[in-house]
Scaffold this active site. Structure first.
Site, mmCIF file in Angstrom:
data_model
loop_
_atom_site.group_PDB
_atom_site.id
_atom_site.type_symbol
_atom_site.label_atom_id
_atom_site.label_comp_id
_atom_site.label_asym_id
_atom_site.label_seq_id
_atom_site.Cartn_x
_atom_site.Cartn_y
_atom_site.Cartn_z
ATOM 1 C CG HIS A 256 4.763 -6.565 -1.017
ATOM 2 N ND1 HIS A 256 4.683 -5.278 -1.369
ATOM 3 C CD2 HIS A 256 3.522 -6.877 -1.372
ATOM 4 C CE1 HIS A 256 3.676 -4.952 -1.906
ATOM 5 N NE2 HIS A 256 2.866 -5.946 -1.939
ATOM 6 C CB SER B 124 -4.109 2.344 1.791
ATOM 7 O OG SER B 124 -4.313 1.908 0.621
ATOM 8 C CE LYS C 35 -3.350 -1.352 -0.518
ATOM 9 N NZ LYS C 35 -3.743 -2.176 -1.705
#
Ligand SMILES: Nc1ncnc2c1ncn2[C@@H]1O[C@H](COP(=O)(O)OS(=O)(=O)O)[C@@H](OP(=O)(O)O)[C@H]1O
Length: 291
Positions: free
Chosen positions: A101, A131, A45
């Site tokens: 990530h 988010s 995010k």
């Protein structure tokens, strides 16, 4: 469903089982990087999708073919996810583009020898949380984020997918190799003023050693505006089935603004967040735009 149903534990970190398997994680660990690869790294995010649009456009000199025909998850695939082993990434021509990530110390051995270029995108963690909260509310393979106050504690303690924002950012900020890693923030570059996006495109092109003329920069910046990317079905996740991602609950391209945490966190939650942030980030010298 509970965390035990939905998540697996990998190197002390939770990952959604739906998109990570022992096979995909092994593929990640054994992956052979090339020195001319480009790796987009983010905590979730933080601006991943934006970068998955901008990097292919920069490397193609502004040719929109790949962003119009390939889903972002195939265009700039996550190396740790289940799609990676089936995409024949070994056969892709250079320069290849990937996303991850994962934290810096989780990168595979070849990453440290091949030394590919890295674009690390950071975002105000309070906006990341906001988010993240909405994303968890609409994706069926993630836990229900309610009640918010409990989810906030989990987020700050790293009991969420991909661990703590703090460790992630600190691990990637510790890599101080200017030729090889570009640290960029959502707030500096993404704020939807056209001029800012042109600066971002120029900076990324320079980092990737891809000369672009003013017209190409303008065109790429325009395409990568929130309102324009939101219309691209290869980037807006609208082709993901509703039972996996229910965008009637919250859109993937939700707001794309800076500071929405003010509408999400209570005063007490924001104060608690700030106190944890201050403690966890006290040794970090980097000046963030939200400080
Ligand atoms: N072009 C552009 N401009 C501004 N903002 C943008 C853009 N593209 C994506 N977004 C916003 O980024 C948030 C999603 O983050 P990620 O793409 O990192 O998500 S993910 O980790 O891949 O799931 C999510 O933020 P929120 O709107 O705050 O939820 C998206 O709206």
């Amino acid at each position: 469903m509970t965390e035990a149903d939905l998540y697996l534990s990998y190197k002390g970190m939770l990952l959604p089982k739906a998109v990570h398997t022992p096979e995909s994680l092994r593929h990640f660990e054994e992956f052979a990087f090339r020195s001319d690869d480009v790796v987009i790294v983010t905590y979730p995010k933080s601006g991943t999708t934006w970068m998955q649009e901008i990097v292919p456009l920069v490397l193609s000199g502004g040719d929109p073919a790949s962003v119009e025909t390939l889903h972002n998850w195939d265009r700039v695939p996550w190396l740790e996810e289940t799609r990676a082993p089936v995409l024949n990434l070994e056969d892709r021509p250079s320069p290849r583009m990937f996303t991850t990530h994962f934290h810096h110390d989780m990168m595979p051995a070849s990453f440290f020898t091949a030394k590919p270029k890295v674009i690390y995108v950071m975002r105000n963690p309070k906006d990341v949380f906001t988010s993240f909260f909405h994303y968890h509310g609409m994706v069926s393979f993630l836990v229900d984020p309610n009640p918010q106050s409990e989810f906030l504690h989990k987020f700050l303690d790293g009991k969420v997918i991909f661990g703590t924002w703090f460790d992630h950012v600190k691990s990637w900020l510790s890599v101080d190799e200017r030729q090889r890693i570009l640290h960029i923030s959502y707030e500096d570059r993404i704020v939807c003023a056209q001029q800012d996006l042109k600066d971002a495109v120029r900076k990324i092109a320079q980092f990737l050693e891809k000369p672009l003329d003013a017209e190409a920069i303008e065109r790429i910046a325009h395409r990568c505006l929130f309102k324009n990317m939101k219309k691209n079905k290869m980037s807006n996740y609208s082709l993901v089935p509703l039972d996996i991602m229910d965008q009637t609950k919250s859109e993937f391209f939700r707001k794309g603004v800076v500071g929405d945490w003010k509408n999400q966190l209570t005063v007490a939650e924001a104060e608690y967040f700030d106190a944890v942030y201050k403690e966890k980030m006290k040794d970090v010298k980097y000046t963030f735009p939200w400080d």
